[in-house]
Design an enzyme around this catalytic site. Structure first.
Site, PDB file in Angstrom:
ATOM      1  N   SER A  95       0.872  -1.182   0.000  1.00  0.00           N
ATOM      2  CA  SER A  95       0.000   0.000   0.000  1.00  0.00           C
ATOM      3  C   SER A  95       0.904   1.225   0.000  1.00  0.00           C
ATOM      4  CB  SER A  95      -0.866   0.041   1.261  1.00  0.00           C
ATOM      5  OG  SER A  95      -1.563  -1.158   1.421  1.00  0.00           O
ATOM      6  N   LYS A 170      -7.192   1.742  -2.314  1.00  0.00           N
ATOM      7  CA  LYS A 170      -6.724   1.323  -0.977  1.00  0.00           C
ATOM      8  C   LYS A 170      -6.809   2.494   0.012  1.00  0.00           C
ATOM      9  CE  LYS A 170      -4.630  -1.052   2.252  1.00  0.00           C
ATOM     10  NZ  LYS A 170      -5.181  -2.197   2.957  1.00  0.00           N
TER      11      LYS A 170
HETATM   12  P1  NAD Z   1       5.834  -5.979   7.393  1.00  0.00           P
HETATM   13  O1  NAD Z   1       6.619  -4.834   7.926  1.00  0.00           O
HETATM   14  O2  NAD Z   1       5.462  -7.105   8.294  1.00  0.00           O
HETATM   15  O3  NAD Z   1       6.618  -6.627   6.127  1.00  0.00           O
HETATM   16  C1  NAD Z   1       7.388  -5.895   5.210  1.00  0.00           C
HETATM   17  C2  NAD Z   1       8.599  -6.734   4.826  1.00  0.00           C
HETATM   18  O4  NAD Z   1       9.349  -6.027   3.835  1.00  0.00           O
HETATM   19  C3  NAD Z   1       9.551  -6.999   6.000  1.00  0.00           C
HETATM   20  O5  NAD Z   1       9.769  -8.394   6.119  1.00  0.00           O
HETATM   21  C4  NAD Z   1      10.804  -6.229   5.622  1.00  0.00           C
HETATM   22  O6  NAD Z   1      11.994  -6.848   6.068  1.00  0.00           O
HETATM   23  C5  NAD Z   1      10.729  -6.244   4.106  1.00  0.00           C
HETATM   24  N1  NAD Z   1      11.519  -5.199   3.474  1.00  0.00           N
HETATM   25  C6  NAD Z   1      11.513  -3.860   3.725  1.00  0.00           C
HETATM   26  N2  NAD Z   1      12.386  -3.214   2.940  1.00  0.00           N
HETATM   27  C7  NAD Z   1      12.982  -4.166   2.164  1.00  0.00           C
HETATM   28  C8  NAD Z   1      13.985  -4.134   1.170  1.00  0.00           C
HETATM   29  N3  NAD Z   1      14.549  -2.973   0.791  1.00  0.00           N
HETATM   30  N4  NAD Z   1      14.360  -5.286   0.592  1.00  0.00           N
HETATM   31  C9  NAD Z   1      13.804  -6.469   0.966  1.00  0.00           C
HETATM   32  N5  NAD Z   1      12.834  -6.570   1.914  1.00  0.00           N
HETATM   33  C10 NAD Z   1      12.439  -5.426   2.502  1.00  0.00           C
HETATM   34  O7  NAD Z   1       4.537  -5.344   6.736  1.00  0.00           O
HETATM   35  P2  NAD Z   1       3.155  -6.078   6.340  1.00  0.00           P
HETATM   36  O8  NAD Z   1       2.220  -5.989   7.487  1.00  0.00           O
HETATM   37  O9  NAD Z   1       3.453  -7.404   5.718  1.00  0.00           O
HETATM   38  O10 NAD Z   1       2.609  -5.049   5.235  1.00  0.00           O
HETATM   39  C11 NAD Z   1       3.133  -4.989   3.914  1.00  0.00           C
HETATM   40  C12 NAD Z   1       2.260  -4.040   3.102  1.00  0.00           C
HETATM   41  O11 NAD Z   1       0.927  -4.546   3.065  1.00  0.00           O
HETATM   42  C13 NAD Z   1       2.198  -2.617   3.688  1.00  0.00           C
HETATM   43  O12 NAD Z   1       2.156  -1.675   2.642  1.00  0.00           O
HETATM   44  C14 NAD Z   1       0.879  -2.633   4.445  1.00  0.00           C
HETATM   45  O13 NAD Z   1       0.336  -1.331   4.557  1.00  0.00           O
HETATM   46  C15 NAD Z   1       0.041  -3.559   3.567  1.00  0.00           C
HETATM   47  N6  NAD Z   1      -1.053  -4.248   4.261  1.00  0.00           N
HETATM   48  C16 NAD Z   1      -0.843  -4.841   5.474  1.00  0.00           C
HETATM   49  C17 NAD Z   1      -1.916  -5.489   6.114  1.00  0.00           C
HETATM   50  C18 NAD Z   1      -1.749  -6.131   7.467  1.00  0.00           C
HETATM   51  O14 NAD Z   1      -2.765  -6.469   8.080  1.00  0.00           O
HETATM   52  N7  NAD Z   1      -0.549  -6.332   7.961  1.00  0.00           N
HETATM   53  C19 NAD Z   1      -3.168  -5.521   5.504  1.00  0.00           C
HETATM   54  C20 NAD Z   1      -3.336  -4.958   4.254  1.00  0.00           C
HETATM   55  C21 NAD Z   1      -2.260  -4.314   3.634  1.00  0.00           C
END
Ligand code: NAD
Length: 294
Positions: A95, A170
């Protein structure tokens, strides 16, 4: 079709695992080793960088926190652009700011790579079940090529318009979810302080007009005082910032989002930014001097 998956956090891990379970060959990367190890143990090949993943994939999917991370993974050192082949499809499911989706798509277009922005709603439980709501922006002919793969992760997959439209959708979703959680917490705090059992209130109203997916997902968590994420407050603040920036550009008033943002910022000040966004209830508990529990 060989799939690359970058970003194996709360959401990316189960989404990647569902693709593996469906029989796809995945090369994956995350900068956190433990996250990478978990998905490799599930059957994926270990990528050494985003560039490496790009070299080995016909379709690249990213699930990263925010706009700067997506730019870094695509345009940064050892990024996707350095390894990607002409004709690859890039689908960003993070997002992020819709304008950044358009910028990244333009950078990829130089290498003849098509992009879709395809953020999701539904949180970790629906990511695990493969029933996310996926909202997609981009060209229809590109969408048709990957729709089947997106359906493995989603219960609904909807093309809403050109590149960036997925993230506009979104933002609309996140405005509504924040407002819904806040009004639920406000209502349950009032009922509790008036001496009525909030569990009974929830059961009494969930089948009526105030019933909602948000109510059914978050009220049980609040009633148990369980604020383990799920979707962290800090990520919701990120989404509301993107929503407020976009609204400002478009001259759309945002009185509701201004308030939900204030509530989240207040909780962040208290060190609760890693809590689930259902933890917005703690704002009402603090200022209302009440505990919303069964
Ligand atoms: P998270 O922080 O758990 O996961 C993100 C991952 O990206 C981490 O494992 C991190 O190490 C990795 N990362 C960051 N920078 C990186 C890089 N340069 N190279 C490689 N890996 C990298 O976040 P999440 O909860 O999984 O959310 C991910 C996306 O989905 C966000 O945009 C969030 O807004 C969206 N989202 C989350 C949810 C939820 O309930 N968690 C629901 C809908 C949407």
């Amino acid at each position: 079709m060989k799939i690359g998956f970058i970003g194996l956090g709360i959401m990316g891990k189960p989404m990647a695992k569902n693709l593996i379970n469906a029989g796809y060959e995945l090369t994956v990367f995350d900068m956190v080793q433990a996250n990478l190890d978990e998905v490799v143990a599930h059957g994926a090949a270990r990528g050494s960088s985003s560039k490496d993943v790009a070299e080995k994939s016909d379709l690249i999917i990213t699930m990263l926190p925010n706009s700067p991370h997506v730019k870094e993974v695509v345009q940064g050192k050892d990024g996707v652009l350095e390894g990607v082949k002409e004709g690859t499809i890039f689908v960003d499911m993070s997002s992020i700011n819709p304008l950044v989706s358009q910028e990244v798509a333009a950078a990829l277009a130089v290498k003849n790579v098509e992009m879709l922005d395809a953020p999701v709603s539904g949180g970790e439980p629906k990511a695990i079940d493969g029933t996310l709501a996926i909202m997609v922006g981009g060209k229809e002919e590109v969408f048709r090529k990957v729709e089947g793969i997106l359906s493995i992760m989603g219960g609904s997959v909807t093309l809403v318009g050109e590149i960036g439209s997925g993230n506009v959708t979104k933002l609309a979703n996140q405005i509504m979810v924040a407002g819904n959680i806040a009004s639920m917490a406000e209502a349950l705090a009032l009922a509790t302080k008036a001496g009525v059992n909030p569990e009974k209130v929830y059961q009494a109203i969930r089948g009526g007009l105030a019933g909602s997916t948000v109510l059914d997902a978050k009220a049980p968590m609040v009633l148990e005082g369980n604020f383990k994420p799920g979707f962290r407050i800090e990520l919701h603040i990120k989404d509301l910032n993107n929503a407020l920036d976009t609204a400002k550009e478009l001259n759309i008033p945002t009185p509701i989002t201004d308030q939900t943002m204030k509530i989240m910022q207040d909780l962040k000040q208290d060190g609760k930014e890693k809590d689930d966004h259902g933890g917005m209830a703690q704002y009402y508990e603090k200022y209302g001097r009440v505990q919303i529990r069964k």
